[in-house]
Write a protein that holds these residues in place. Structure first.
Motif, PDB file in Angstrom:
ATOM      1  N   UNK A  43       2.522  31.262 -23.232  1.00  0.00           N
ATOM      2  CA  UNK A  43       1.989  31.271 -24.588  1.00  0.00           C
ATOM      3  C   UNK A  43       0.465  31.318 -24.615  1.00  0.00           C
ATOM      4  N   UNK A  44      -0.014  32.115 -25.554  1.00  0.00           N
ATOM      5  CA  UNK A  44      -1.410  32.002 -25.975  1.00  0.00           C
ATOM      6  C   UNK A  44      -1.511  30.753 -26.838  1.00  0.00           C
ATOM      7  N   UNK A  45      -2.516  29.953 -26.592  1.00  0.00           N
ATOM      8  CA  UNK A  45      -2.706  28.717 -27.340  1.00  0.00           C
ATOM      9  C   UNK A  45      -3.962  28.804 -28.180  1.00  0.00           C
ATOM     10  N   UNK A  46      -3.856  28.298 -29.398  1.00  0.00           N
ATOM     11  CA  UNK A  46      -4.998  28.340 -30.302  1.00  0.00           C
ATOM     12  C   UNK A  46      -5.253  26.991 -30.933  1.00  0.00           C
ATOM     13  N   UNK A  47      -6.476  26.805 -31.356  1.00  0.00           N
ATOM     14  CA  UNK A  47      -6.853  25.645 -32.166  1.00  0.00           C
ATOM     15  C   UNK A  47      -7.338  26.160 -33.521  1.00  0.00           C
ATOM     16  N   UNK A  48      -6.842  25.513 -34.566  1.00  0.00           N
ATOM     17  CA  UNK A  48      -7.255  25.813 -35.929  1.00  0.00           C
ATOM     18  C   UNK A  48      -7.692  24.495 -36.577  1.00  0.00           C
ATOM     19  N   UNK A  49      -8.367  24.609 -37.705  1.00  0.00           N
ATOM     20  CA  UNK A  49      -8.734  23.402 -38.443  1.00  0.00           C
ATOM     21  C   UNK A  49      -8.667  23.684 -39.935  1.00  0.00           C
ATOM     22  N   UNK A  50      -8.457  22.612 -40.675  1.00  0.00           N
ATOM     23  CA  UNK A  50      -8.381  22.742 -42.122  1.00  0.00           C
ATOM     24  C   UNK A  50      -9.083  21.562 -42.759  1.00  0.00           C
ATOM     25  N   UNK A  51     -10.128  21.860 -43.502  1.00  0.00           N
ATOM     26  CA  UNK A  51     -10.858  20.848 -44.239  1.00  0.00           C
ATOM     27  C   UNK A  51     -10.268  20.732 -45.637  1.00  0.00           C
ATOM     28  N   UNK A  52     -10.453  19.607 -46.302  1.00  0.00           N
ATOM     29  CA  UNK A  52      -9.915  19.433 -47.648  1.00  0.00           C
ATOM     30  C   UNK A  52     -10.376  20.533 -48.592  1.00  0.00           C
ATOM     31  N   UNK A  53      -9.416  21.133 -49.285  1.00  0.00           N
ATOM     32  CA  UNK A  53      -9.735  22.169 -50.246  1.00  0.00           C
ATOM     33  C   UNK A  53     -10.056  23.517 -49.664  1.00  0.00           C
ATOM     34  N   UNK A  54      -9.918  23.649 -48.341  1.00  0.00           N
ATOM     35  CA  UNK A  54     -10.229  24.923 -47.688  1.00  0.00           C
ATOM     36  C   UNK A  54      -9.016  25.471 -46.956  1.00  0.00           C
ATOM     37  N   UNK A  55      -9.066  26.747 -46.672  1.00  0.00           N
ATOM     38  CA  UNK A  55      -7.982  27.380 -45.931  1.00  0.00           C
ATOM     39  C   UNK A  55      -8.065  27.009 -44.449  1.00  0.00           C
ATOM     40  N   UNK A  56      -6.925  27.128 -43.790  1.00  0.00           N
ATOM     41  CA  UNK A  56      -6.903  26.880 -42.363  1.00  0.00           C
ATOM     42  C   UNK A  56      -7.753  27.930 -41.658  1.00  0.00           C
ATOM     43  N   UNK A  57      -8.590  27.469 -40.734  1.00  0.00           N
ATOM     44  CA  UNK A  57      -9.572  28.327 -40.087  1.00  0.00           C
ATOM     45  C   UNK A  57      -9.340  28.370 -38.583  1.00  0.00           C
ATOM     46  N   UNK A  58      -9.418  29.545 -38.009  1.00  0.00           N
ATOM     47  CA  UNK A  58      -9.347  29.704 -36.565  1.00  0.00           C
ATOM     48  C   UNK A  58     -10.564  29.072 -35.913  1.00  0.00           C
ATOM     49  N   UNK A  59     -10.340  28.384 -34.806  1.00  0.00           N
ATOM     50  CA  UNK A  59     -11.433  27.772 -34.066  1.00  0.00           C
ATOM     51  C   UNK A  59     -11.577  28.400 -32.678  1.00  0.00           C
ATOM     52  N   UNK A  60     -10.485  28.436 -31.929  1.00  0.00           N
ATOM     53  CA  UNK A  60     -10.546  28.951 -30.560  1.00  0.00           C
ATOM     54  C   UNK A  60      -9.151  29.300 -30.090  1.00  0.00           C
ATOM     55  N   UNK A  61      -9.076  30.187 -29.111  1.00  0.00           N
ATOM     56  CA  UNK A  61      -7.798  30.539 -28.512  1.00  0.00           C
ATOM     57  C   UNK A  61      -8.012  30.855 -27.039  1.00  0.00           C
ATOM     58  N   UNK A  62      -6.937  30.721 -26.275  1.00  0.00           N
ATOM     59  CA  UNK A  62      -7.008  30.963 -24.839  1.00  0.00           C
ATOM     60  C   UNK A  62      -5.735  31.663 -24.403  1.00  0.00           C
ATOM     61  N   UNK A  63      -5.882  32.648 -23.554  1.00  0.00           N
ATOM     62  CA  UNK A  63      -4.732  33.396 -23.063  1.00  0.00           C
ATOM     63  C   UNK A  63      -3.926  32.563 -22.078  1.00  0.00           C
ATOM     64  N   UNK A  64      -2.753  33.073 -21.710  1.00  0.00           N
ATOM     65  CA  UNK A  64      -1.837  32.293 -20.901  1.00  0.00           C
ATOM     66  C   UNK A  64      -2.423  31.898 -19.543  1.00  0.00           C
TER      67      UNK A  64
END
Length: 123
Positions: free
Chosen positions: A32-53
């Motif tokens: 699996x490719x793994x990713x980190x996302x974040x979501x602040x109050x009142x905002x859409x979920x945002x991509x932060x980082x991803x890493x290949x297998x």
């Protein structure tokens, strides 16, 4: 069915560091490719980082470049996000996610999600 559990969130002062972990269970982790996302109050979920297998490819949102580092340990079924020089705008719930597709930045292209861990940066 892959299950993801994040840990390591908390309260930190601006300029400080925090390391998040996400452990996978219930299936093979290494493909699996793994990713980190974040979501602040009142905002859409945002991509932060991803890493290949194989960790050969990483991708970061511009605001994280030079401050955050994504890594993985396939033997431990774990992906990490090391965050330094934290800012108040980094405050959010951080989610890890998994996808079998190549490295992606769109949340809707990830198949499995953790429950999230809160990161709060005080100014």
């Amino acid at each position: 069915q892959v299950q993801l559990i994040e840990s390591g969130g908390g309260l930190v002062q601006a300029g400080g560091s925090l390391s998040l972990s996400c452990r996978a269970s219930g299936g093979a982790f290494s493909p699996y490719v793994m990713g980190w996302f974040r979501q602040a109050p009142g905002k859409e979920r945002e991509f932060v980082a991803a890493i290949s297998w194989n960790a050969g490819t990483t991708n970061y949102v511009d605001s994280a470049k030079g401050r955050f580092t994504i890594s993985r340990d396939n033997a431990k079924n774990t992906v990490y996000l090391q965050m330094t020089s934290l800012k108040s705008e980094d405050t959010a719930v951080y989610y890890c996610a998994a996808t079998i597709t190549p490295v992606r930045t769109a949340a809707n292209q990830y198949d499995y999600w953790g429950q999230g861990t809160q990161v709060t940066v005080s100014s």
